[in-house]
Design a protein around this motif. Structure first.
Motif, PDB file in Angstrom:
ATOM      1  N   LEU A   1       0.827  -1.207   0.000  1.00  0.00           N
ATOM      2  CA  LEU A   1       0.000   0.000   0.000  1.00  0.00           C
ATOM      3  C   LEU A   1       0.862   1.259   0.000  1.00  0.00           C
ATOM      4  O   LEU A   1       0.545   2.242  -0.677  1.00  0.00           O
ATOM      5  CB  LEU A   1      -0.942   0.001   1.206  1.00  0.00           C
ATOM      6  N   LYS A   2       1.970   1.226   0.724  1.00  0.00           N
ATOM      7  CA  LYS A   2       2.884   2.373   0.736  1.00  0.00           C
ATOM      8  C   LYS A   2       3.496   2.578  -0.650  1.00  0.00           C
ATOM      9  O   LYS A   2       3.558   3.704  -1.149  1.00  0.00           O
ATOM     10  CB  LYS A   2       3.993   2.141   1.763  1.00  0.00           C
ATOM     11  N   THR A   3       3.929   1.481  -1.277  1.00  0.00           N
ATOM     12  CA  THR A   3       4.523   1.561  -2.616  1.00  0.00           C
ATOM     13  C   THR A   3       3.511   2.097  -3.625  1.00  0.00           C
ATOM     14  O   THR A   3       3.840   2.952  -4.455  1.00  0.00           O
ATOM     15  CB  THR A   3       5.042   0.181  -3.061  1.00  0.00           C
TER      16      THR A   3
ATOM     17  N   ASP B   1      -6.844  11.161  -6.445  1.00  0.00           N
ATOM     18  CA  ASP B   1      -7.907  10.497  -5.690  1.00  0.00           C
ATOM     19  C   ASP B   1      -7.484   9.095  -5.260  1.00  0.00           C
ATOM     20  O   ASP B   1      -7.659   8.705  -4.101  1.00  0.00           O
ATOM     21  CB  ASP B   1      -9.196  10.409  -6.521  1.00  0.00           C
ATOM     22  N   VAL B   2      -6.934   8.337  -6.201  1.00  0.00           N
ATOM     23  CA  VAL B   2      -6.532   6.965  -5.892  1.00  0.00           C
ATOM     24  C   VAL B   2      -5.364   6.955  -4.908  1.00  0.00           C
ATOM     25  O   VAL B   2      -5.294   6.112  -4.023  1.00  0.00           O
ATOM     26  CB  VAL B   2      -6.206   6.175  -7.179  1.00  0.00           C
ATOM     27  N   SER B   3      -4.468   7.921  -5.032  1.00  0.00           N
ATOM     28  CA  SER B   3      -3.361   8.038  -4.082  1.00  0.00           C
ATOM     29  C   SER B   3      -3.906   8.258  -2.671  1.00  0.00           C
ATOM     30  O   SER B   3      -3.466   7.609  -1.716  1.00  0.00           O
ATOM     31  CB  SER B   3      -2.442   9.194  -4.471  1.00  0.00           C
ATOM     32  N   GLY B   4      -4.847   9.161  -2.544  1.00  0.00           N
ATOM     33  CA  GLY B   4      -5.470   9.404  -1.234  1.00  0.00           C
ATOM     34  C   GLY B   4      -6.141   8.167  -0.688  1.00  0.00           C
ATOM     35  O   GLY B   4      -6.031   7.859   0.507  1.00  0.00           O
ATOM     36  N   LEU B   5      -6.819   7.438  -1.564  1.00  0.00           N
ATOM     37  CA  LEU B   5      -7.478   6.202  -1.129  1.00  0.00           C
ATOM     38  C   LEU B   5      -6.458   5.145  -0.691  1.00  0.00           C
ATOM     39  O   LEU B   5      -6.691   4.416   0.275  1.00  0.00           O
ATOM     40  CB  LEU B   5      -8.353   5.653  -2.259  1.00  0.00           C
ATOM     41  N   ALA B   6      -5.331   5.073  -1.384  1.00  0.00           N
ATOM     42  CA  ALA B   6      -4.288   4.113  -1.006  1.00  0.00           C
ATOM     43  C   ALA B   6      -3.718   4.461   0.368  1.00  0.00           C
ATOM     44  O   ALA B   6      -3.511   3.573   1.205  1.00  0.00           O
ATOM     45  CB  ALA B   6      -3.177   4.079  -2.056  1.00  0.00           C
ATOM     46  N   HIS B   7      -3.471   5.745   0.597  1.00  0.00           N
ATOM     47  CA  HIS B   7      -2.957   6.172   1.903  1.00  0.00           C
ATOM     48  C   HIS B   7      -4.001   5.928   2.994  1.00  0.00           C
ATOM     49  O   HIS B   7      -3.658   5.480   4.100  1.00  0.00           O
ATOM     50  CB  HIS B   7      -2.532   7.638   1.875  1.00  0.00           C
ATOM     51  N   ASP B   8      -5.270   6.184   2.692  1.00  0.00           N
ATOM     52  CA  ASP B   8      -6.344   5.912   3.656  1.00  0.00           C
ATOM     53  C   ASP B   8      -6.440   4.419   3.954  1.00  0.00           C
ATOM     54  O   ASP B   8      -6.623   4.024   5.111  1.00  0.00           O
ATOM     55  CB  ASP B   8      -7.696   6.409   3.126  1.00  0.00           C
TER      56      ASP B   8
END
Length: 138
Positions: free
Chosen positions: A29-31, A100-107
């Motif tokens: 998820l971090k990657t 948006d997807v980056s934010g979702l991955a971090h969430d």
């Protein structure tokens, strides 16, 4: 010309090796989040360049018209300006989606940590082996 050049390093996609241990999922998820952050940054750079080039092409069309050159050159230059403007709109959509997807991955990473970090700490700290998933489901 554009200063953008393709990149070959960084932004490696998270592997899909079936390893679903806590730390492996956190790493994936971090990657993913970092790759999307990098893509978003590069798309923003591309977007600025496309918008600038579209404006320059539009200005050039005006200059060509003022120089009273053949109408064909004015139309072709305006088509380039229009195409760059349209492409910039689509790059902007892609940029927004990457953000948006980056934010979702971090969430997702934070939620995963909140739900499973304590369990991983307990399981990692004991000597006894943990039963495979589904062992107690009989």
């Amino acid at each position: 010309m554009s200063d953008l050049a393709p990149t070959t390093g960084g932004g490696a996609a998270a592997t899909t090796d079936g390893d679903n241990r806590y730390k492996a999922v956190q790493h994936k998820l971090k990657t993913l989040g970092q790759a999307l952050d990098m893509a978003s940054s590069e798309l923003e750079q591309l977007l600025r360049g496309m918008r600038m080039n579209a404006r320059s092409a539009g200005d050039l069309a005006v200059d060509i018209a003022n120089a009273e050159l053949d109408r064909q050159f004015i139309e072709m230059t305006l088509q380039v300006a229009t195409a760059l403007g349209g492409a910039a709109v689509e790059v902007n959509k892609l940029h927004q989606t990457a953000q948006d997807v980056s934010g979702l991955a971090h969430d997702a990473r934070r939620t995963h940590a909140r739900l499973y970090e304590a369990l991983d700490t307990i399981r990692s700290g004991r000597k006894e082996r943990t039963p495979k998933p589904g062992f107690f489901a009989r």
